[in-house]
Scaffold this motif. Sequence first.
Motif, PDB file in Angstrom:
ATOM      1  N   SER A  69     -34.889  18.697 -30.907  1.00 25.24           N
ATOM      2  CA  SER A  69     -35.941  18.168 -30.041  1.00 25.24           C
ATOM      3  C   SER A  69     -37.311  18.393 -30.660  1.00 25.24           C
ATOM      4  N   VAL A  70     -38.298  17.658 -30.167  1.00 28.92           N
ATOM      5  CA  VAL A  70     -39.668  17.820 -30.663  1.00 28.92           C
ATOM      6  C   VAL A  70     -40.185  19.226 -30.385  1.00 28.92           C
ATOM      7  N   LEU A  71     -39.581  19.892 -29.419  1.00 29.64           N
ATOM      8  CA  LEU A  71     -39.989  21.262 -29.087  1.00 29.64           C
ATOM      9  C   LEU A  71     -39.725  22.234 -30.225  1.00 29.64           C
ATOM     10  N   ARG A  72     -38.709  21.932 -31.050  1.00 29.41           N
ATOM     11  CA  ARG A  72     -38.234  22.903 -32.048  1.00 29.41           C
ATOM     12  C   ARG A  72     -38.299  22.406 -33.493  1.00 29.41           C
ATOM     13  N   LYS A  73     -38.902  21.263 -33.739  1.00 32.61           N
ATOM     14  CA  LYS A  73     -38.879  20.671 -35.080  1.00 32.61           C
ATOM     15  C   LYS A  73     -39.362  21.639 -36.147  1.00 32.61           C
ATOM     16  N   SER A  74     -40.320  22.507 -35.801  1.00 31.00           N
ATOM     17  CA  SER A  74     -40.863  23.429 -36.795  1.00 31.00           C
ATOM     18  C   SER A  74     -40.128  24.760 -36.832  1.00 31.00           C
ATOM     19  N   ASP A  75     -39.209  24.978 -35.880  1.00 26.99           N
ATOM     20  CA  ASP A  75     -38.544  26.278 -35.758  1.00 26.99           C
ATOM     21  C   ASP A  75     -37.131  26.307 -36.321  1.00 26.99           C
ATOM     22  N   MET A  76     -36.430  25.172 -36.320  1.00 30.12           N
ATOM     23  CA  MET A  76     -35.018  25.178 -36.646  1.00 30.12           C
ATOM     24  C   MET A  76     -34.630  23.891 -37.364  1.00 30.12           C
ATOM     25  N   ASP A  77     -33.520  23.957 -38.116  1.00 33.30           N
ATOM     26  CA  ASP A  77     -33.013  22.761 -38.782  1.00 33.30           C
ATOM     27  C   ASP A  77     -31.627  22.391 -38.273  1.00 33.30           C
ATOM     28  N   THR A  78     -31.291  22.896 -37.090  1.00 32.47           N
ATOM     29  CA  THR A  78     -30.023  22.567 -36.449  1.00 32.47           C
ATOM     30  C   THR A  78     -30.316  21.919 -35.097  1.00 32.47           C
ATOM     31  N   GLU A  79     -29.261  21.542 -34.385  1.00 30.95           N
ATOM     32  CA  GLU A  79     -29.419  20.786 -33.149  1.00 30.95           C
ATOM     33  C   GLU A  79     -29.720  21.677 -31.947  1.00 30.95           C
ATOM     34  N   ASP A  80     -30.608  21.204 -31.061  1.00 33.23           N
ATOM     35  CA  ASP A  80     -30.808  21.900 -29.785  1.00 33.23           C
ATOM     36  C   ASP A  80     -30.642  20.964 -28.588  1.00 33.23           C
ATOM     37  N   VAL A 115     -24.186  22.559 -20.545  1.00 26.56           N
ATOM     38  CA  VAL A 115     -24.802  23.829 -20.919  1.00 26.56           C
ATOM     39  C   VAL A 115     -26.293  23.539 -21.091  1.00 26.56           C
ATOM     40  N   ARG A 116     -27.052  23.759 -20.034  1.00 23.22           N
ATOM     41  CA  ARG A 116     -28.480  23.448 -20.032  1.00 23.22           C
ATOM     42  C   ARG A 116     -29.261  24.765 -19.954  1.00 23.22           C
ATOM     43  N   TRP A 117     -29.430  25.355 -21.127  1.00 18.92           N
ATOM     44  CA  TRP A 117     -30.020  26.684 -21.255  1.00 18.92           C
ATOM     45  C   TRP A 117     -31.428  26.613 -21.824  1.00 18.92           C
ATOM     46  N   TRP A 118     -32.050  27.773 -21.879  1.00 20.92           N
ATOM     47  CA  TRP A 118     -33.407  27.894 -22.408  1.00 20.92           C
ATOM     48  C   TRP A 118     -33.468  29.038 -23.417  1.00 20.92           C
ATOM     49  N   ARG A 119     -34.079  28.769 -24.554  1.00 17.70           N
ATOM     50  CA  ARG A 119     -34.440  29.808 -25.513  1.00 17.70           C
ATOM     51  C   ARG A 119     -35.911  29.599 -25.874  1.00 17.70           C
ATOM     52  N   ASP A 120     -36.691  30.672 -25.817  1.00 15.23           N
ATOM     53  CA  ASP A 120     -38.127  30.535 -26.028  1.00 15.23           C
ATOM     54  C   ASP A 120     -38.503  30.623 -27.503  1.00 15.23           C
ATOM     55  N   ALA A 121     -39.796  30.496 -27.772  1.00 11.26           N
ATOM     56  CA  ALA A 121     -40.271  30.493 -29.156  1.00 11.26           C
ATOM     57  C   ALA A 121     -40.000  31.822 -29.837  1.00 11.26           C
ATOM     58  N   ALA A 122     -40.071  32.916 -29.089  1.00 10.43           N
ATOM     59  CA  ALA A 122     -39.822  34.237 -29.680  1.00 10.43           C
ATOM     60  C   ALA A 122     -38.388  34.344 -30.198  1.00 10.43           C
ATOM     61  N   LYS A 148     -31.146  28.380 -37.960  1.00 11.78           N
ATOM     62  CA  LYS A 148     -31.136  27.846 -39.321  1.00 11.78           C
ATOM     63  C   LYS A 148     -29.687  27.668 -39.786  1.00 11.78           C
ATOM     64  N   ARG A 149     -29.419  26.528 -40.412  1.00 11.04           N
ATOM     65  CA  ARG A 149     -28.064  26.231 -40.859  1.00 11.04           C
ATOM     66  C   ARG A 149     -27.554  27.257 -41.871  1.00 11.04           C
ATOM     67  N   ALA A 150     -28.446  27.743 -42.733  1.00 16.05           N
ATOM     68  CA  ALA A 150     -28.032  28.666 -43.791  1.00 16.05           C
ATOM     69  C   ALA A 150     -27.437  29.940 -43.221  1.00 16.05           C
ATOM     70  N   ARG A 151     -27.994  30.461 -42.130  1.00 14.38           N
ATOM     71  CA  ARG A 151     -27.482  31.709 -41.561  1.00 14.38           C
ATOM     72  C   ARG A 151     -26.511  31.475 -40.414  1.00 14.38           C
ATOM     73  N   ASP A 152     -26.895  30.628 -39.446  1.00  8.48           N
ATOM     74  CA  ASP A 152     -26.109  30.460 -38.223  1.00  8.48           C
ATOM     75  C   ASP A 152     -25.049  29.380 -38.335  1.00  8.48           C
ATOM     76  N   GLY A 153     -25.224  28.428 -39.260  1.00 13.86           N
ATOM     77  CA  GLY A 153     -24.242  27.371 -39.435  1.00 13.86           C
ATOM     78  C   GLY A 153     -24.381  26.220 -38.471  1.00 13.86           C
ATOM     79  N   ALA A 196     -25.298  19.550 -23.984  1.00 14.46           N
ATOM     80  CA  ALA A 196     -25.639  20.929 -24.339  1.00 14.46           C
ATOM     81  C   ALA A 196     -27.040  20.983 -24.913  1.00 14.46           C
ATOM     82  N   THR A 197     -27.818  21.978 -24.489  1.00 13.55           N
ATOM     83  CA  THR A 197     -29.187  22.124 -24.970  1.00 13.55           C
ATOM     84  C   THR A 197     -29.701  23.539 -24.712  1.00 13.55           C
ATOM     85  N   THR A 198     -30.678  23.946 -25.493  1.00  8.40           N
ATOM     86  CA  THR A 198     -31.409  25.193 -25.212  1.00  8.40           C
ATOM     87  C   THR A 198     -32.868  24.869 -24.918  1.00  8.40           C
TER      88      THR A 198
END
Length: 347
Positions: A208-219, A155-162, A171-176, A237-239
């Motif tokens: 990933s370094v791409l998302r370190k400031s955006d999320m606290d779960t795995e991408d 699963v090699r997907w893309w999700r942008d900054a927006a 976020k783990r608190a909401r999405d788990g 699997a990745t976004t």
Amino acid sequence: MSKVSRRVGVIGLGMASAPHAQSLIDLAGRVEVAGCFSPSAERRAAFAARHSLPVVDRLEALLEDPALSAVLLLTPPDTHAELVARCAAAGKHVLLEKPLDATPEGARAVVSAMEAAGLTLGVMLQHRFRASVERLAGLMRHGALGRPLTAAVSVRWWRDAAYYAQPGRGKRARDGGGVLLTQAIHTLDAFVSLLGLPDRVAGFAATSVLRKSDMDTEDVVAMALRYGNGMLATVNATTAVYPGYPERIEIAGSDGSAVLAGDRLEVQLVNGERITAGADGATLGGGADPMAFSHQHHRAVLSDFLDALDEGRRPRVDGREALKVHRLIEAMLEASGSGGSVEVGTS
């Protein structure tokens, strides 16, 4: 058996509500939409304007309606256990948007609450309803590929900054969880429906370094799976892969191989026979727009859920079925955290 027209309600009017609303409209002969609820007046107004379905400004308007038999629950994962418990207490069947809940404990509580109340729980894991997956499932039931030897999930997907800028996303608190519980769960569920659960998993999951400031779960995830029959499999699997590519399931057996790419199945048997099914291999919601897919498979899940209520049977994807992919994801994350191999649980 004749089809019963059922009065239903919708709870949660965020991004995920669009394919559900379109499915309800398509099945208007089988459902009467009593009302659609969000605590946000702005969301209620936008939803009503877009879909021409009635909205209500109180959750109780649905749960206290004695004629309402089922609820489509489309709220964020961290709300599921509480809201399912309220639906169960009100005597309402539930069709639940994945995942079951944001936590393993909550997921099991969701299933237990509905079973204890004697009510039907369906889960929106719609990839099992793709024509390609259904065709491959039939081939495997009849042993067309022979003994499974090795398999791979990609699963090699893309999700942008927006996407990750939305409150609570990633976020783990909401999405788990991240890519496993939020995006890859669909492909992993289809994979488990075809091959069952492995005995053990090992590997790595990271942000990933791409998302370190955006999320606290795995991408980004790389996992190895071992089955009791000796089969080995991998999960990647990745976004974080721009612009996003069709998700793939590859299965190689002693008598042939199968590749699912998006909703396209290609099978090549050792005897020379070739089998194809499904649509083309285009990316379905794997790019920047997560809703870039047809609602036809949502409609199929809803139709099966209504049929299950009419026929007094379990939906094809009920709570117990959904717990299987939850157990796999839980084991993967545990393996990443421990640095060793982890047994996949059975409860």
